[in-house]
Structure formats: C-alpha cells, structure tokens
Enzyme design. Structure first.
Site, mmCIF file in Angstrom:
data_model
loop_
_atom_site.group_PDB
_atom_site.id
_atom_site.type_symbol
_atom_site.label_atom_id
_atom_site.label_comp_id
_atom_site.label_asym_id
_atom_site.label_seq_id
_atom_site.Cartn_x
_atom_site.Cartn_y
_atom_site.Cartn_z
ATOM 1 N N HIS A 178 64.726 40.249 -5.556
ATOM 2 C CA HIS A 178 64.374 39.951 -6.949
ATOM 3 C C HIS A 178 65.401 40.503 -7.938
ATOM 4 C CE1 HIS A 178 62.256 43.982 -6.950
ATOM 5 N NE2 HIS A 178 62.787 43.999 -8.162
ATOM 6 N N ASP A 191 61.562 40.711 0.329
ATOM 7 C CA ASP A 191 62.286 41.045 -0.905
ATOM 8 C C ASP A 191 63.533 41.879 -0.588
ATOM 9 O OD1 ASP A 191 62.995 41.377 -3.522
ATOM 10 O OD2 ASP A 191 61.331 42.711 -4.044
ATOM 11 N N SER A 200 64.096 49.330 -8.771
ATOM 12 C CA SER A 200 64.136 48.194 -7.848
ATOM 13 C C SER A 200 65.409 48.180 -7.018
ATOM 14 C CB SER A 200 64.071 46.877 -8.627
ATOM 15 O OG SER A 200 62.758 46.479 -8.862
#
EC number: 3.4.21.4
Length: 281
Positions: free
Chosen positions: A88, A135, A235
């Site tokens: 992402h 992911d 992230s």
C-alpha cells in the site's frame, strides 16, 4: 433526484467516511514541518545502530516535481540492493517517485545514505480475498547500499511464524498518537505477538467482512491493554522477533487500541513470493 435516491447517496458517503476513518493503512500523510515532542505510541527514542536494517522511504508526487522528497513509509534492508516494504506504500506509483535513505535517525535532512529506487514489484495478490491481504512489495535500489554492520545492515527474513506471545520490536518515524504528527526522530516500541485466531476474533465485527485476518498477516499488540503500537507513518517498516524480520507494518483500527492489535504482512508466509521476486522468477 428523488428523496430515496438522495438518502441512498448520503448513506453511501457516510459509510465511505466511516471506512476511511477506521481501517486505514499506517501510511504517512502529514505535514513534515511539524514534529511535536513525544514517542511512537507507547514507545521510546532509539538509535539507528539498534535497528540498522530500518530505512525511510521518501516520495514525491509526479504532479509536484518542485517539491522535495519526504518520508512516506518505512522499510527493511534485505541486502545491498533490495528493500522490503508494504504494497500500500507503492500502489499507483513509479520507481522514480522514491528514494531510500539508510543509516539515519531522522526522517528529514541529508544525513545517512541516499539511493534511488530503480524497480518496484508489488505483490500481484494485494487486496485479494481480504482488505490489505498480501500487503508486501520489493524495491530494487541503485547504487547499492554500503552495508557496514553498524548503521546500515541487512536483516534475515523469517522462514517460520513467531510464537504467540513472543516479544517483538517495531521501529519507525510514525505518529505518536492516532491522527497526530509524525516523529522526526527514530522511535521503537516493544509488543507481543498475538495469535491470528485471537486477532481475527478482535476484528470480527470491524467495518465489514473484507477486514479479516488471513495467513498472509500476523498481529502484535498488548491485547486488552493497548497503549503500544505502530501508527500512521510506520507503514512498510519492520516487526522483528529475535533478530529476524517477521512482519511488515500494514494496517489496523486506529493505533494502540486495547481490543485491536496492529496487523502486519506475514514475512514467513510470504517468503516464497519474496524469494521468487529476488530470483527474477
């Protein structure tokens, strides 16, 4: 427009807003010029020598070439030319929009070693079967990073899942509270691994059925207590157990809530894909 159609549109907007406010990936989208005092949620200031595999992935939009590259996500050094991060973090981008900075304690500035991203390979099964499933992404950089075993060091990738309850370390430059400013100084936090079955129960009624825990995910957090977690801006960064990379920071319900552990891409489960990409298969 009829009243029923208008109400239907309003409901759709409200549901979309709810989804965007909760199940967000832990992606940085804040003003890089503001860094209040504080910690990664429940964590502490650390030094890059303690987490030498950590990098900051800096980004700029194609539409704003005059802007500087700024911190977007974290990542981990696999070897001198390979970085592991979250899918992402890179979806909808091209390699030239990124730079990797290694060997630095700060998400801004020119210290550390800066290199270019030459190729981005995102898992083709990202978001398939569940929100944020698979992911993970591999970045290839050039020139190669000068590994030195002190501040720029590769980390071993896990081949087996961690034990439930095992202590793990997360590091990054993310927000120090949900929706807050990011930290300019590198931070870390220690949290235990939460088994997927328990984690899936915690997320059972979260938004909708697309948000569930798959084998390509693992969870960590102080279940029932909260107060320690990765947050926005972390992230793509590392979750490490016993000097092995087990997780890639992915998503969660806000940050550090007692009933919602943080969710990570499961490196051991995704290892065959990672190895195939590295081998050029």
């Amino acid at each position: 427009m009829s009243s029923s159609s208008w109400l239907g549109c309003l409901l759709a907007v409200l549901l979309s807003a709810l989804a965007l406010s909760q199940g967000l990936p832990l992606l940085e989208d804040l003003d890089e010029n503001s860094f209040p005092d504080g910690r990664i949620v429940g964590g502490y200031v650390t030094d890059i020598a303690q987490v030498p595999y950590q990098i900051t992935l800096r980004y700029k939009a194609i539409s704003s070439p005059e802007n500087p590259f700024r911190h977007r996500c974290g990542g981990s050094i696999v070897n001198e030319t390979t970085i592991l991060t979250a899918a992402h973090c890179v979806i909808g981008t091209v390699a030239s929009q990124f730079k990797v900075v290694a060997g630095t304690n700060f998400q801004t500035g020119t210290d550390g070693v800066i290199t270019n991203v030459k190729r981005v390979i995102m898992h083709e099964g990202y978001n398939s079967g569940a929100a944020y499933n698979n992911d993970i992404a591999v970045l290839f950089v050039d020139p190669p990073l000068p590994l030195n075993n002190f501040t720029i060091k590769a980390i071993k990738l896990a081949t087996e899942p961690p034990l439930d309850g095992a202590p793990s370390k997360i590091s990054g430059w993310g927000s120090t509270y949900p929706g807050g400013y990011s930290s300019n100084q590198l931070l870390a936090v220690d949290v235990p691994i939460v088994g997927n079955d328990l984690c899936d129960l915690d997320y059972e009624n979260f938004i909708d059925e697309t948000y569930h825990i798959t084998s390509a995910m693992l969870c960590a957090g102080k279940r029932g207590v909260g107060g320690a977690d990765a947050c926005q801006g972390d992230s793509g960064g590392p979750l490490v157990v016993r000097d092995e990379l087990h997780g890639v920071v992915s998503w969660g319900n806000s940050c550090a809530l007692p009933n919602y552990p943080g969710v990570y891409a499961n490196v051991a489960f995704l290892r065959p894909w990672i190895d195939a990409v590295r081998a050029g298969l």
